[in-house]
Design a protein around this motif. Structure first.
Motif, PDB file in Angstrom:
ATOM      1  N   THR A   1       0.827  -1.205   0.000  1.00 27.29           N
ATOM      2  CA  THR A   1       0.000   0.000   0.000  1.00 27.29           C
ATOM      3  C   THR A   1       0.865   1.261   0.000  1.00 27.29           C
ATOM      4  OG1 THR A   1      -1.714  -1.177   1.192  1.00 27.29           O
ATOM      5  CG2 THR A   1      -1.851   1.207   1.247  1.00 27.29           C
ATOM      6  N   ASP A   2       2.033   1.175   0.630  1.00 24.12           N
ATOM      7  CA  ASP A   2       2.881   2.362   0.754  1.00 24.12           C
ATOM      8  C   ASP A   2       3.726   2.627  -0.492  1.00 24.12           C
ATOM      9  OD1 ASP A   2       4.387   0.154   1.039  1.00 24.12           O
ATOM     10  OD2 ASP A   2       5.427   0.754   2.871  1.00 24.12           O
ATOM     11  N   GLN A   3       3.411   1.938  -1.601  1.00 23.25           N
ATOM     12  CA  GLN A   3       4.196   2.099  -2.826  1.00 23.25           C
ATOM     13  C   GLN A   3       3.387   2.763  -3.924  1.00 23.25           C
ATOM     14  OE1 GLN A   3       7.267   1.095  -3.739  1.00 23.25           O
ATOM     15  NE2 GLN A   3       7.979  -0.270  -2.124  1.00 23.25           N
ATOM     16  N   GLN A   4       2.213   3.330  -3.588  1.00 20.31           N
ATOM     17  CA  GLN A   4       1.326   3.775  -4.658  1.00 20.31           C
ATOM     18  C   GLN A   4       1.336   5.286  -4.866  1.00 20.31           C
ATOM     19  OE1 GLN A   4      -2.317   1.871  -3.507  1.00 20.31           O
ATOM     20  NE2 GLN A   4      -1.508  -0.144  -3.985  1.00 20.31           N
ATOM     21  N   PHE A   5       0.768   5.671  -5.993  1.00 20.63           N
ATOM     22  CA  PHE A   5       0.791   7.051  -6.446  1.00 20.63           C
ATOM     23  C   PHE A   5      -0.625   7.384  -6.933  1.00 20.63           C
ATOM     24  CE2 PHE A   5       1.305  10.375  -9.540  1.00 20.63           C
ATOM     25  CZ  PHE A   5       2.511  11.021  -9.284  1.00 20.63           C
ATOM     26  N   PHE A   6      -1.289   8.343  -6.271  1.00 19.72           N
ATOM     27  CA  PHE A   6      -2.659   8.690  -6.656  1.00 19.72           C
ATOM     28  C   PHE A   6      -2.736  10.120  -7.164  1.00 19.72           C
ATOM     29  CE2 PHE A   6      -3.227   5.642  -3.070  1.00 19.72           C
ATOM     30  CZ  PHE A   6      -3.829   4.624  -3.791  1.00 19.72           C
ATOM     31  N   PHE A   7      -3.563  10.338  -8.188  1.00 24.26           N
ATOM     32  CA  PHE A   7      -3.803  11.716  -8.635  1.00 24.26           C
ATOM     33  C   PHE A   7      -5.243  11.837  -9.131  1.00 24.26           C
ATOM     34  CE2 PHE A   7      -3.584  11.040 -13.238  1.00 24.26           C
ATOM     35  CZ  PHE A   7      -2.932   9.826 -13.314  1.00 24.26           C
ATOM     36  N   HIS A   8      -5.648  13.065  -9.471  1.00 21.21           N
ATOM     37  CA  HIS A   8      -7.057  13.305  -9.772  1.00 21.21           C
ATOM     38  C   HIS A   8      -7.508  12.735 -11.103  1.00 21.21           C
ATOM     39  CE1 HIS A   8      -7.671  15.754  -6.306  1.00 21.21           C
ATOM     40  NE2 HIS A   8      -6.632  16.512  -6.607  1.00 21.21           N
ATOM     41  N   TYR A   9      -8.655  12.098 -11.087  1.00 22.80           N
ATOM     42  CA  TYR A   9      -9.243  11.584 -12.309  1.00 22.80           C
ATOM     43  C   TYR A   9      -9.573  12.732 -13.263  1.00 22.80           C
ATOM     44  CZ  TYR A   9     -11.659   8.285 -15.258  1.00 22.80           C
ATOM     45  OH  TYR A   9     -12.019   7.503 -16.311  1.00 22.80           O
ATOM     46  N   LYS A  10      -9.977  13.848 -12.685  1.00 25.04           N
ATOM     47  CA  LYS A  10     -10.360  15.009 -13.505  1.00 25.04           C
ATOM     48  C   LYS A  10      -9.201  15.475 -14.374  1.00 25.04           C
ATOM     49  CE  LYS A  10     -14.203  17.336 -11.328  1.00 25.04           C
ATOM     50  NZ  LYS A  10     -14.122  17.025  -9.876  1.00 25.04           N
ATOM     51  N   TYR A  11      -8.019  15.566 -13.766  1.00 22.40           N
ATOM     52  CA  TYR A  11      -6.809  15.975 -14.484  1.00 22.40           C
ATOM     53  C   TYR A  11      -6.536  14.982 -15.606  1.00 22.40           C
ATOM     54  CZ  TYR A  11      -1.717  16.816 -15.023  1.00 22.40           C
ATOM     55  OH  TYR A  11      -0.461  17.065 -15.500  1.00 22.40           O
ATOM     56  N   PHE A  12      -6.607  13.709 -15.263  1.00 19.38           N
ATOM     57  CA  PHE A  12      -6.370  12.628 -16.204  1.00 19.38           C
ATOM     58  C   PHE A  12      -7.316  12.734 -17.397  1.00 19.38           C
ATOM     59  CE2 PHE A  12      -7.506   8.153 -17.320  1.00 19.38           C
ATOM     60  CZ  PHE A  12      -6.290   7.767 -17.835  1.00 19.38           C
ATOM     61  N   GLN A  13      -8.582  13.039 -17.073  1.00 16.72           N
ATOM     62  CA  GLN A  13      -9.633  13.081 -18.089  1.00 16.72           C
ATOM     63  C   GLN A  13      -9.466  14.296 -19.000  1.00 16.72           C
ATOM     64  OE1 GLN A  13     -13.315  13.014 -16.012  1.00 16.72           O
ATOM     65  NE2 GLN A  13     -14.473  13.810 -17.748  1.00 16.72           N
ATOM     66  N   GLU A  14      -9.133  15.435 -18.402  1.00 21.57           N
ATOM     67  CA  GLU A  14      -9.061  16.673 -19.179  1.00 21.57           C
ATOM     68  C   GLU A  14      -7.821  16.742 -20.056  1.00 21.57           C
ATOM     69  OE1 GLU A  14     -11.400  19.197 -15.780  1.00 21.57           O
ATOM     70  OE2 GLU A  14      -9.273  19.606 -16.140  1.00 21.57           O
ATOM     71  N   ALA A  15      -6.693  16.235 -19.517  1.00 17.70           N
ATOM     72  CA  ALA A  15      -5.446  16.401 -20.256  1.00 17.70           C
ATOM     73  C   ALA A  15      -5.180  15.253 -21.215  1.00 17.70           C
ATOM     74  CB  ALA A  15      -4.289  16.532 -19.261  1.00 17.70           C
ATOM     75  N   ASN A  16      -6.028  14.221 -21.166  1.00 17.77           N
ATOM     76  CA  ASN A  16      -5.774  13.026 -21.940  1.00 17.77           C
ATOM     77  C   ASN A  16      -6.011  13.228 -23.436  1.00 17.77           C
ATOM     78  OD1 ASN A  16      -5.749  10.222 -22.786  1.00 17.77           O
ATOM     79  ND2 ASN A  16      -5.943   9.814 -20.592  1.00 17.77           N
ATOM     80  N   ALA A  17      -5.118  12.664 -24.252  1.00 15.18           N
ATOM     81  CA  ALA A  17      -5.292  12.770 -25.701  1.00 15.18           C
ATOM     82  C   ALA A  17      -6.511  11.979 -26.157  1.00 15.18           C
ATOM     83  CB  ALA A  17      -4.044  12.267 -26.409  1.00 15.18           C
ATOM     84  N   TYR A  18      -6.798  10.902 -25.468  1.00 14.10           N
ATOM     85  CA  TYR A  18      -7.970  10.109 -25.832  1.00 14.10           C
ATOM     86  C   TYR A  18      -9.195  10.715 -25.145  1.00 14.10           C
ATOM     87  CZ  TYR A  18      -4.211   6.839 -26.866  1.00 14.10           C
ATOM     88  OH  TYR A  18      -3.065   6.267 -27.327  1.00 14.10           O
ATOM     89  N   GLN A  19      -9.902  11.582 -25.873  1.00 20.69           N
ATOM     90  CA  GLN A  19     -10.996  12.290 -25.206  1.00 20.69           C
ATOM     91  C   GLN A  19     -12.128  11.363 -24.789  1.00 20.69           C
ATOM     92  OE1 GLN A  19     -11.263  15.531 -24.018  1.00 20.69           O
ATOM     93  NE2 GLN A  19      -9.090  15.095 -24.256  1.00 20.69           N
ATOM     94  N   SER A  20     -12.237  10.206 -25.472  1.00 20.41           N
ATOM     95  CA  SER A  20     -13.326   9.288 -25.124  1.00 20.41           C
ATOM     96  C   SER A  20     -13.141   8.721 -23.716  1.00 20.41           C
ATOM     97  CB  SER A  20     -13.381   8.155 -26.135  1.00 20.41           C
ATOM     98  OG  SER A  20     -12.160   7.466 -26.130  1.00 20.41           O
ATOM     99  N   ILE A  21     -11.933   8.893 -23.151  1.00 19.63           N
ATOM    100  CA  ILE A  21     -11.659   8.342 -21.829  1.00 19.63           C
ATOM    101  C   ILE A  21     -12.584   8.967 -20.781  1.00 19.63           C
ATOM    102  CG2 ILE A  21      -9.931   9.891 -20.784  1.00 19.63           C
ATOM    103  CD1 ILE A  21      -8.994   6.379 -21.204  1.00 19.63           C
ATOM    104  N   GLY A  22     -13.051  10.177 -21.097  1.00 19.71           N
ATOM    105  CA  GLY A  22     -13.913  10.877 -20.153  1.00 19.71           C
ATOM    106  C   GLY A  22     -15.207  10.149 -19.845  1.00 19.71           C
ATOM    107  N   ASN A  23     -15.683   9.336 -20.795  1.00 21.20           N
ATOM    108  CA  ASN A  23     -16.939   8.638 -20.564  1.00 21.20           C
ATOM    109  C   ASN A  23     -16.756   7.263 -19.946  1.00 21.20           C
ATOM    110  OD1 ASN A  23     -18.079  10.812 -21.939  1.00 21.20           O
ATOM    111  ND2 ASN A  23     -17.644   9.804 -23.904  1.00 21.20           N
ATOM    112  N   THR A  24     -15.513   6.925 -19.655  1.00 19.08           N
ATOM    113  CA  THR A  24     -15.269   5.580 -19.128  1.00 19.08           C
ATOM    114  C   THR A  24     -14.413   5.647 -17.870  1.00 19.08           C
ATOM    115  OG1 THR A  24     -13.226   5.330 -20.362  1.00 19.08           O
ATOM    116  CG2 THR A  24     -15.237   4.587 -21.462  1.00 19.08           C
TER     117      THR A  24
END
Lengths: 437, 388
Positions: B185-208
């Motif tokens: 558990t102490d080896q993980q890295f978490f960040f915001h889904y929103k950031y991931f969704q907005e900056a992602n080249a695959y825009q369809s990722i937002g719906n999944t």
């Protein structure tokens, strides 16, 4: 202080011997064995040694319990070591055999594995048309645009387990490109239909992959129409038509990788340089040999390290077991050895004979351990999670070289286990030993 | 207990032999400790903290994503307390060898994973920073990251909208795993889904989403809720498979290979040899002492206490060697884990391993002592003293 000095010296001698022994090729060992045999038949000392050894060996049966400790202990060490190394070797070999120098694989830059890679149709076409790609009889380049997805299938005999099984969409040229793949049952899939052929390894490991069965993938039913053999990692996969697989998994016209047949292995460097220079592309090209070998590197290394670590710890245990047994054997034969010394046998024959006895027991143990592993595990099929996040089916390979490694370990353990008791036997004060009950 | 000094004296009657046997036992239990740690590292499904969580993934394949519209329908199922989601990022740091277990997670993810413990001000900072990321303490230590650092993480799967594969992140928090959290558990890295969704080249990722995490109101509703969730998408093109987090982890670990089976096979070989070896030593020791045992009996020791003494000798021998071996393993395991640079996440040797080890020592000790002990018990005084 003096005994400490001798102890330290002994330790250094043993360490030096082990280093030499491990580096020694099999020819060296044969030469050593021949020299020993010559010495034992031609010199007086040697013949004496042979006599003493025979006496020792003839009483082994009376010490069956303790002798079997040496044999079984060493068999265990050799067995575990050879099995672990056979696993690592089998895995590495399966992946190594998958690639060669006259085909190259092209992935999106930085992807490392096909599962992560996406190439659009235009890029794929540019790659296929690149110079260096061999043309077929019809003048078209021989290349296969491929897509790898993974499906959840239960392992055989364990319906509740989910395994990631790779499904590869391949183009029509794949048969010319991967000539090692042979259909062994049924037929090839028809392009455009939802048909699959399954690798032999996958069929053996996972449930429901028999010819004629239907498989539900991404909400659609697919029919299995054939089984193929290739003798490498591709046997872990299910193959279908690229476009059918892409539409089932809603990938549009993109693919994961392009594999091309090169004009010759020498054409690779130019092919790669050409792709790198093309401003339309951002791709990585590697020969398939390099690509698949790299995938086995990590796990092979881990298995080797684990195998050797476990082997060393077990060997320490076995050495002390052998020491114990041989010290006890010397003690039991103390009077006999003292008598021999009293009637004129020198120290060397006694030392060599005790060493010989231990090493023969060790050899027997090594043969048993390596033999059992060879019988049970050679060709044993297993699978693990590979670089594509999917199962790679491979076979344990107990090679001759591994059996030899096992025997060498056994003899090394026997050597250390016999050395100290042998020296004690030679130093045994004759008079006390004779008086002892 | 009052015979302890007698047993002790018997044990060290022949120092060399006992010493040699002890080293063999020590090696066996050293191996036991290290292998058991390895086995434990691969069975992180045992963690008790996640019992009230379900994971909903695609039934067809781990690489299939699920529609994000499913969340509201899942939320409406009785027994569901919260629905969060996450996506695999496939991050690497600087070098492909430095793989980072990184996930884009929904806003309520940290409430569901309450074992991820973050100081309140860092939690606040995470909530208000778009490119904020929180990392486990072991991961932070591995790369020397501190709160306030700006680090680039490369994704092997997702390019950014501008075509760049490197994503910038701000480390805003370093969390500690709560007691009882799964290994790693102490080896993980978490960040915001929103950031991931907005900056992602695959825009369809937002719906999944990659997968859903469902927190239950009570853990005994797991089966019923799982069935209800899977019923939502039955016969669609995105059928789901919902299982407890433990079942998911266990089946994932199994895909690497049956570590448990390999470990038990090796240990079987080791302990079989150990029994043979120590049994042989014990038999020898008792044979040599026939005279002494006869004298003991002559001066009034009952047959049963002689039996007990020999048995106790075997157990003492095993416990002595075994405890030293396990102790060495306990020291060695963290060193190995550290030496592997985060590759091998070996947990320290726990109480369970110690208990199992002690149990094995006693059982093997009794086993190897049994035959000699029975022989000692049946010893006929007159014959023994006469040397017959």
């Amino acid at each position: 202080m003096k005994s400490f000095g001798t102890g330290l010296l002994m330790l250094l001698v043993v360490a030096a011997f082990l280093a030499l022994w491990i580096a020694l090729p099999w020819q060296g060992v044969v030469v050593l064995a021949v020299l020993l045999a010559l010495w034992m038949t031609l010199t007086r000392r040697g013949r004496q040694t042979w006599q003493v050894t025979r006496v020792g060996l003839s009483t082994v049966w009376q010490r069956l319990g303790s002798s079997s400790v040496v044999v079984v202990g060493i068999a265990g060490v050799v067995g575990v070591l050879v099995a672990m190394l056979a696993m690592s070797e089998g895995f590495a070999e399966t992946l190594r055999a998958t690639g060669n120098d006259h085909t190259a694989i092209v992935l999106r830059g930085g992807s490392q594995a096909e599962l992560n890679s996406v190439l659009d149709r235009d890029s794929a076409n540019v790659v296929i048309q690149a110079p260096g790609v061999k043309k077929g009889a019809d003048g078209k380049p021989i290349a296969s645009s491929e897509l790898v997805v993974v499906a959840n299938l239960p392992r055989k005999g364990d319906p509740n387990s989910d395994s990631n099984v790779p499904i590869r969409g391949v183009s029509g040229d794949v048969w010319a490109l991967r000539d090692q793949v042979k259909i062994v049952e049924g037929r090839k899939f028809n392009p455009g239909l939802r048909e699959l052929i399954v690798g032999k390894g996958a069929k053996a490991q996972f449930e429901g992959l028999d010819v004629g069965k239907s498989l539900r993938l991404a909400g659609q039913d697919w029919t299995i129409v054939g089984t193929f053999a290739s003798g490498d990692a591709l046997e872990s996969e299910l193959w279908g038509d690229t476009q059918s697989v892409a539409s089932a998994y809603r990938r549009g016209s993109s693919v994961a990788s392009v594999t091309v047949l090169l004009d010759s292995p020498k054409a690779f460097d130019a092919f790669k340089a050409n792709l790198a220079a093309d401003p339309r592309l951002k791709v990585d090209a590697t020969t398939t040999r390099e690509y698949f070998s790299k995938q086995s590197e990590g796990l092979t290394k881990v298995l080797r390290i684990v195998g050797i670590t476990v082997g060393i710890i077990m060997a320490i245990g076995a050495v002390f077991g052998a020491l114990n047994t041989m010290f006890a054997a010397i003690q039991a034969r103390a009077r006999e050895i003292a008598t021999l010394r009293a009637i004129g046998f020198r120290g060397v024959p006694v030392v060599v004979s005790v060493m010989l006895e231990t090493m023969l027991l060790a050899l027997l143990g090594g043969l048993i351990g390596a033999g059992i592993v060879w019988i049970i595990f050679n060709g044993y099929s297993a699978s693990t999670l590979g670089a594509n996040f999917s199962q790679v089916v491979f076979r344990f390979h107990v090679s001759g070289a591994l059996l030899w490694t096992g025997i060498k370990w056994a003899l090394a353990i026997g050597f250390i286990g016999g050395l100290f008791p042998a020296l004690r036997a030679a130093r045994l004060p004759v008079t006390t030993a004779l008086r002892e009950l | 207990m009052k015979y302890l000094h007698l047993i002790w004296a018997a044990l060290f009657r022949r120092k060399l032999r006992t010493f040699l046997t002890l080293v063999s036992i020590l090696a066996a239990f050293l191996l036991f400790g290290m292998l058991d740690a390895t086995r434990a590292a691969f069975s992180s499904g045992d963690s008790v903290i996640g019992v009230d969580r379900l994971l909903t993934t695609s039934r067809y394949s781990i690489i299939q994503s699920l529609p994000s519209s499913l969340a509201t329908r899942m939320q409406a199922i009785p027994g569901v307390k919260a629905v969060g989601h996450a996506n695999w990022f496939g991050g690497i740091y600087q070098d492909p060898k430095n793989f980072v277990l990184s996930f884009a997670v929904s806003d309520n993810y940290l409430d569901i994973y309450h074992e991820v413990q973050l100081p309140p001000e860092q939690r606040k900072a995470f909530e208000t920073t778009r490119t904020g990321a929180i990392v486990g303490e072991a991961l932070a230590k591995r790369f020397g990251w501190k709160v306030g650092d700006k680090i680039p993480l490369q994704s092997t799967i997702f390019p950014q909208r501008n075509g760049d594969k490197t994503w910038p992140f701000d480390i805003v928090g370093i969390y500690t795993p709560a007691k009882g959290a799964a290994n790693g558990t102490d080896q993980q890295f978490f960040f915001h889904y929103k950031y991931f969704q907005e900056a992602n080249a695959y825009q369809s990722i937002g719906n999944t989403v990659g997968w859903y995490v469902v927190q239950l109101t009570s853990s005994d509703k797991a089966d019923q809720v799982a069935k209800a969730i899977d019923a939502l998408s039955a016969n669609s093109d995105h059928e789901t498979k919902t299982q407890t987090e433990q079942a998911f982890n266990a089946s994932f670990a199994k895909q690497l290979g049956d570590i448990g089976l390999i470990v038990s096979a090796i240990m079987g070989a080791v302990f079989f040899t150990l029994i043979l070896l120590t049994g042989n030593t014990m038999a020898q020791a008792v044979r040599e002492r026939t005279n002494e045992l006869a004298v003991l009996k002559t001066i009034g020791f009952s047959s049963r206490s002689v039996l007990g003494m020999v048995l106790a000798e075997g157990i003492l021998l095993l416990v002595l060697g075994g405890v030293i071996g396990l102790a060495i393993a306990a020291v060695l395991v963290p060193i190995v884990a550290k030496g592997s640079g985060g590759m091998l996440n070996l947990p320290p040797i726990g109480t369970q391993t110690w208990l199992l080890g002690l149990g094995l020592m006693v059982v093997i000790g009794a086993l190897v002592g049994a035959l000699p002990a029975i022989r000692a018990m049946r010893l006929n005084i007159v014959d023994a003293l006469a040397g017959r």
